[in-house]
Design a protein around this motif. Structure first.
Motif, PDB file in Angstrom:
ATOM      1  N   CYS A  40       0.857  -1.183   0.000  1.00 10.95           N
ATOM      2  CA  CYS A  40       0.000   0.000   0.000  1.00 10.95           C
ATOM      3  C   CYS A  40       0.892   1.232   0.000  1.00 10.95           C
ATOM      4  CB  CYS A  40      -0.949   0.019   1.191  1.00 10.95           C
ATOM      5  SG  CYS A  40      -0.218  -0.335   2.797  1.00 10.95           S
ATOM      6  N   GLY A  41       0.450   2.273  -0.673  1.00 11.52           N
ATOM      7  CA  GLY A  41       1.216   3.513  -0.742  1.00 11.52           C
ATOM      8  C   GLY A  41       0.283   4.697  -0.883  1.00 11.52           C
ATOM      9  N   GLY A  42       0.636   5.800  -0.262  1.00 11.69           N
ATOM     10  CA  GLY A  42      -0.263   6.948  -0.288  1.00 11.69           C
ATOM     11  C   GLY A  42      -1.577   6.601   0.392  1.00 11.69           C
ATOM     12  N   SER A  43      -1.483   5.952   1.561  1.00 15.57           N
ATOM     13  CA  SER A  43      -2.690   5.513   2.265  1.00 15.57           C
ATOM     14  C   SER A  43      -3.428   6.696   2.875  1.00 15.57           C
ATOM     15  CB  SER A  43      -2.320   4.511   3.370  1.00 15.57           C
ATOM     16  OG  SER A  43      -1.682   3.380   2.825  1.00 15.57           O
ATOM     17  N   ASP A  44      -4.747   6.557   2.963  1.00 18.18           N
ATOM     18  CA  ASP A  44      -5.554   7.570   3.654  1.00 18.18           C
ATOM     19  C   ASP A  44      -6.623   6.862   4.472  1.00 18.18           C
ATOM     20  OD1 ASP A  44      -7.608   6.822   1.936  1.00 18.18           O
ATOM     21  OD2 ASP A  44      -7.690   8.725   0.861  1.00 18.18           O
ATOM     22  N   GLY A  45      -7.579   7.630   4.968  1.00 19.67           N
ATOM     23  CA  GLY A  45      -8.606   7.070   5.838  1.00 19.67           C
ATOM     24  C   GLY A  45      -9.509   6.058   5.177  1.00 19.67           C
ATOM     25  N   PHE A 100      -1.212  -2.939  -5.846  1.00 25.08           N
ATOM     26  CA  PHE A 100      -0.808  -1.710  -5.156  1.00 25.08           C
ATOM     27  C   PHE A 100      -2.065  -0.934  -4.787  1.00 25.08           C
ATOM     28  CE2 PHE A 100       2.744   1.621  -5.110  1.00 25.08           C
ATOM     29  CZ  PHE A 100       2.024   2.525  -4.364  1.00 25.08           C
ATOM     30  N   THR A 101      -2.331  -0.834  -3.478  1.00 29.80           N
ATOM     31  CA  THR A 101      -3.491  -0.068  -3.034  1.00 29.80           C
ATOM     32  C   THR A 101      -3.075   1.355  -2.676  1.00 29.80           C
ATOM     33  OG1 THR A 101      -3.291  -0.640  -0.678  1.00 29.80           O
ATOM     34  CG2 THR A 101      -4.501  -2.182  -2.096  1.00 29.80           C
ATOM     35  N   THR A 102      -3.937   2.311  -2.977  1.00 28.62           N
ATOM     36  CA  THR A 102      -3.631   3.709  -2.675  1.00 28.62           C
ATOM     37  C   THR A 102      -4.910   4.501  -2.431  1.00 28.62           C
ATOM     38  OG1 THR A 102      -2.469   5.695  -3.445  1.00 28.62           O
ATOM     39  CG2 THR A 102      -3.557   4.352  -5.141  1.00 28.62           C
ATOM     40  N   GLY A 103      -4.850   5.370  -1.435  1.00 28.06           N
ATOM     41  CA  GLY A 103      -5.970   6.252  -1.154  1.00 28.06           C
ATOM     42  C   GLY A 103      -5.719   7.653  -1.656  1.00 28.06           C
ATOM     43  N   ARG A 104      -4.522   8.185  -1.370  1.00 27.17           N
ATOM     44  CA  ARG A 104      -4.172   9.530  -1.831  1.00 27.17           C
ATOM     45  C   ARG A 104      -3.887   9.552  -3.328  1.00 27.17           C
ATOM     46  NH1 ARG A 104      -2.412  13.157   1.955  1.00 27.17           N
ATOM     47  NH2 ARG A 104      -2.716  14.612   0.237  1.00 27.17           N
ATOM     48  N   GLY A 105      -3.392   8.424  -3.850  1.00 24.87           N
ATOM     49  CA  GLY A 105      -3.087   8.334  -5.271  1.00 24.87           C
ATOM     50  C   GLY A 105      -1.602   8.114  -5.504  1.00 24.87           C
ATOM     51  N   SER A 106      -1.266   7.114  -6.307  1.00 26.66           N
ATOM     52  CA  SER A 106       0.104   6.863  -6.724  1.00 26.66           C
ATOM     53  C   SER A 106       0.072   6.446  -8.179  1.00 26.66           C
ATOM     54  CB  SER A 106       0.737   5.751  -5.882  1.00 26.66           C
ATOM     55  OG  SER A 106       2.035   5.453  -6.350  1.00 26.66           O
ATOM     56  N   VAL A 107       1.054   6.897  -8.949  1.00 30.71           N
ATOM     57  CA  VAL A 107       1.044   6.611 -10.383  1.00 30.71           C
ATOM     58  C   VAL A 107       2.164   5.667 -10.799  1.00 30.71           C
ATOM     59  CG1 VAL A 107      -0.036   8.828 -10.896  1.00 30.71           C
ATOM     60  CG2 VAL A 107       2.459   8.650 -10.957  1.00 30.71           C
ATOM     61  N   VAL A 108       2.852   5.054  -9.851  1.00 30.13           N
ATOM     62  CA  VAL A 108       4.025   4.255 -10.208  1.00 30.13           C
ATOM     63  C   VAL A 108       3.634   2.887 -10.752  1.00 30.13           C
ATOM     64  CG1 VAL A 108       5.435   5.403  -8.468  1.00 30.13           C
ATOM     65  CG2 VAL A 108       4.313   3.231  -7.911  1.00 30.13           C
ATOM     66  N   GLY A 109       4.562   2.327 -11.515  1.00 30.94           N
ATOM     67  CA  GLY A 109       4.501   0.937 -11.933  1.00 30.94           C
ATOM     68  C   GLY A 109       5.808   0.295 -11.547  1.00 30.94           C
ATOM     69  N   VAL A 153       9.897  -5.272 -14.833  1.00 31.54           N
ATOM     70  CA  VAL A 153       9.845  -6.730 -14.696  1.00 31.54           C
ATOM     71  C   VAL A 153       8.429  -7.262 -14.461  1.00 31.54           C
ATOM     72  CG1 VAL A 153      10.682  -8.766 -13.453  1.00 31.54           C
ATOM     73  CG2 VAL A 153      12.243  -6.862 -13.927  1.00 31.54           C
ATOM     74  N   SER A 154       7.734  -6.807 -13.433  1.00 27.50           N
ATOM     75  CA  SER A 154       6.414  -7.355 -13.104  1.00 27.50           C
ATOM     76  C   SER A 154       5.341  -6.276 -13.136  1.00 27.50           C
ATOM     77  CB  SER A 154       6.441  -8.017 -11.723  1.00 27.50           C
ATOM     78  OG  SER A 154       7.296  -9.142 -11.718  1.00 27.50           O
ATOM     79  N   PRO A 155       4.182  -6.565 -13.740  1.00 24.98           N
ATOM     80  CA  PRO A 155       3.107  -5.569 -13.818  1.00 24.98           C
ATOM     81  C   PRO A 155       2.573  -5.193 -12.446  1.00 24.98           C
ATOM     82  CG  PRO A 155       2.706  -7.420 -15.316  1.00 24.98           C
ATOM     83  CD  PRO A 155       3.840  -7.816 -14.425  1.00 24.98           C
ATOM     84  N   VAL A 156       2.087  -3.959 -12.339  1.00 20.17           N
ATOM     85  CA  VAL A 156       1.491  -3.444 -11.117  1.00 20.17           C
ATOM     86  C   VAL A 156       0.028  -3.110 -11.386  1.00 20.17           C
ATOM     87  CG1 VAL A 156       1.506  -1.565  -9.426  1.00 20.17           C
ATOM     88  CG2 VAL A 156       3.666  -2.552 -10.227  1.00 20.17           C
ATOM     89  N   ILE A 157      -0.866  -3.697 -10.594  1.00 17.09           N
ATOM     90  CA  ILE A 157      -2.299  -3.398 -10.662  1.00 17.09           C
ATOM     91  C   ILE A 157      -2.613  -2.442  -9.524  1.00 17.09           C
ATOM     92  CG2 ILE A 157      -4.623  -4.352 -10.449  1.00 17.09           C
ATOM     93  CD1 ILE A 157      -3.528  -6.994 -11.549  1.00 17.09           C
ATOM     94  N   LYS A 158      -3.098  -1.247  -9.849  1.00 14.90           N
ATOM     95  CA  LYS A 158      -3.375  -0.255  -8.809  1.00 14.90           C
ATOM     96  C   LYS A 158      -4.865  -0.272  -8.445  1.00 14.90           C
ATOM     97  CE  LYS A 158      -1.186   3.352 -10.580  1.00 14.90           C
ATOM     98  NZ  LYS A 158      -0.474   2.718 -11.708  1.00 14.90           N
ATOM     99  N   VAL A 159      -5.100  -0.421  -7.142  1.00 17.80           N
ATOM    100  CA  VAL A 159      -6.450  -0.484  -6.596  1.00 17.80           C
ATOM    101  C   VAL A 159      -6.667   0.790  -5.792  1.00 17.80           C
ATOM    102  CG1 VAL A 159      -8.053  -1.809  -5.182  1.00 17.80           C
ATOM    103  CG2 VAL A 159      -6.255  -2.996  -6.475  1.00 17.80           C
ATOM    104  N   CYS A 160      -7.581   1.629  -6.240  1.00 17.29           N
ATOM    105  CA  CYS A 160      -7.797   2.932  -5.607  1.00 17.29           C
ATOM    106  C   CYS A 160      -8.868   2.837  -4.529  1.00 17.29           C
ATOM    107  CB  CYS A 160      -8.196   3.961  -6.665  1.00 17.29           C
ATOM    108  SG  CYS A 160      -8.267   5.648  -6.020  1.00 17.29           S
ATOM    109  N   ALA A 161      -8.525   3.306  -3.325  1.00 14.87           N
ATOM    110  CA  ALA A 161      -9.421   3.195  -2.182  1.00 14.87           C
ATOM    111  C   ALA A 161     -10.440   4.324  -2.107  1.00 14.87           C
ATOM    112  CB  ALA A 161      -8.594   3.171  -0.887  1.00 14.87           C
TER     113      ALA A 161
END
Length: 408
Positions: free
Chosen positions: A151-156, A307-316, A319-327
């Motif tokens: 998780c990155g850029g976590s929020d409430g 990759f879960t994020t609440g505030r928002g992250s744009v990274v990938g 080598v391995s794909p990143v699936i971003k799940v926005c909270a």
């Protein structure tokens, strides 16, 4: 349950990849520019950049680079050396060759400098791509996947929507026989007894409690924990609240083992990754960015990352794909182009945790079958590797593996 058919890239050790990347790997920051120019000149999403910036040797970095260069998603490697760095380029190239992958090495000081090495690198990558393309495609089951989460850029909202939804997905993957890895011990302080109770053996439970205690000591020595200003701005109030939210990514399956970065798991199941260095505090903050944790999980064999994020992250990642799940539904509205799953729908009563967990599971299988993630489509290939120190995991950390006699 109906799945997308997955055709993996078969490697010599029997593992299968969901991508077939040619990696351009630099061994010191002084070679970074040349390696980057080679990748940029080729401009192909399957030619990616990774490397270690440090000059003096570090066993952790060497093990990580070897693990990345022989990852199932990697089909060939071009090693870029300046020529006088501390990294052992011959050993790395030999490890890649022993894995059955094509490998070439260019030493800038011997090749003739920047321009000559870039030209030679482009030619080498063309040969490596041709060789990598010969990798056989074979059916691959969901049970063969290794999936990590951070998780990155976590929020409430993170601990209410995206994180527990990933936990539901993890439970589904584990039920299918897949391997799942969650982290990080520095963000799980306060949850150690709960995790220990889920361990498959009492000895593993003790190891989990000890590694979280190590993380607490490490951060106390630094005088700075994992609770960032952005977390507070996003509505999180305490380290405990953040820890509980991060913990919910793990789901409810038994914990089968505890691994360090670059170690592979002992079989299917759920694993905790200890990312805090062993010994005295000597290398600074354990992970200076989210991508450091992504790299560590990839080094332990993860085919893809949630990759879960609440505030928002744009990274990938490379080598391995990143699936971003926005909270957070408001974040998703602003950054929809960068997000794969809108878990914020849960807050508005438009979806349940189980429904979003199933959506994430379906995304995992689709991406493994070749579908691009948003970060892949946007060209994100971040990579970072720093100095650390770890002792090998003891028998209590991987009870199932040691019972079987070997790591997978």
């Amino acid at each position: 349950m109906q799945h997308h058919p997955i055709q993996g890239f078969l490697r010599a050790d029997g593992r299968k990849g969901v991508r077939n990347v040619v990696l351009v790997a630099y061994l010191v920051e002084c070679a970074h520019h040349v390696a980057r120019r080679i990748v940029s000149a080729i401009d192909d999403p399957d030619v990616q950049l990774a490397g270690f910036p440090g000059c003096y040797p570090n066993s952790y970095a060497a093990q990580m680079m070897a693990a990345i260069a022989t990852h199932p998603n990697v089909g060939g490697v071009l090693v870029i050396s300046l020529g006088c760095e501390g990294f052992d380029r011959q050993t790395l190239a030999a490890q890649v060759a022993a894995s059955g992958r094509p490998v070439e090495t260019l030493v800038i000081q011997q090749t003739g400098g920047t321009r000559a090495t870039i030209d030679a690198g482009r030619e080498a990558v063309a040969r490596l791509r041709a060789a990598a393309a010969q990798a056989p495609r074979v059916p691959m089951a969901v049970s063969e996947l290794v999936v990590g989460t951070i998780c990155g850029g976590s929020d409430g909202t993170s601990g209410i929507t995206a994180n527990p939804a990933v936990g539901r997905c993890f439970d589904m993957l584990v039920a299918e026989g897949a391997t799942c890895i969650f982290e990080e011990t520095g963000e799980l302080i306060g949850c150690e007894q709960v995790m220990a109770a889920r361990a498959v053996t009492p000895e593993l439970g003790d190891e989990i409690e000890a590694c979280v205690a190590k993380a607490a000591r490490y951060y106390a020595t630094l005088g700075y924990g994992s609770f960032a200003p952005g977390n507070a701005d996003g509505g999180l109030t305490t380290q405990e609240e953040k820890s509980l939210g991060a913990y919910s990514k793990s789901g409810a399956s038994p914990i089968s083992g505890l691994i360090r970065p670059g170690e592979r798991t002992g079989g299917p199941g759920l694993y905790l990754m200890d990312v805090v260095p062993d010994g005295e505090v000597r290398f600074g903050f354990p992970n200076i960015s989210d991508n450091a944790e992504i790299v560590e999980m990839i080094a332990s064999g993860c085919h893809l990352i949630l990759f879960t994020t609440g505030r928002g992250s744009v990274v990938g990642s490379a080598v391995s794909p990143v699936i971003k799940v926005c909270a957070n539904p408001e974040t998703y509205a602003r950054l929809a182009e960068d997000m794969d799953v809108d878990a914020g729908r849960i807050l508005h009563g438009k979806a349940t945790l189980d429904e979003v967990g199933t959506e994430i599971f379906d995304q995992v299988v689709a991406v493994a079958a070749g579908a691009q993630t948003r970060s892949e489509a946007l060209g994100h290939q971040e990579f970072i590797l720093t100095y650390k120190q770890f002792e090998p995991s003891g028998p209590g950390c991987l009870p199932l593996a040691h019972r079987a006699g070997a790591l997978t």
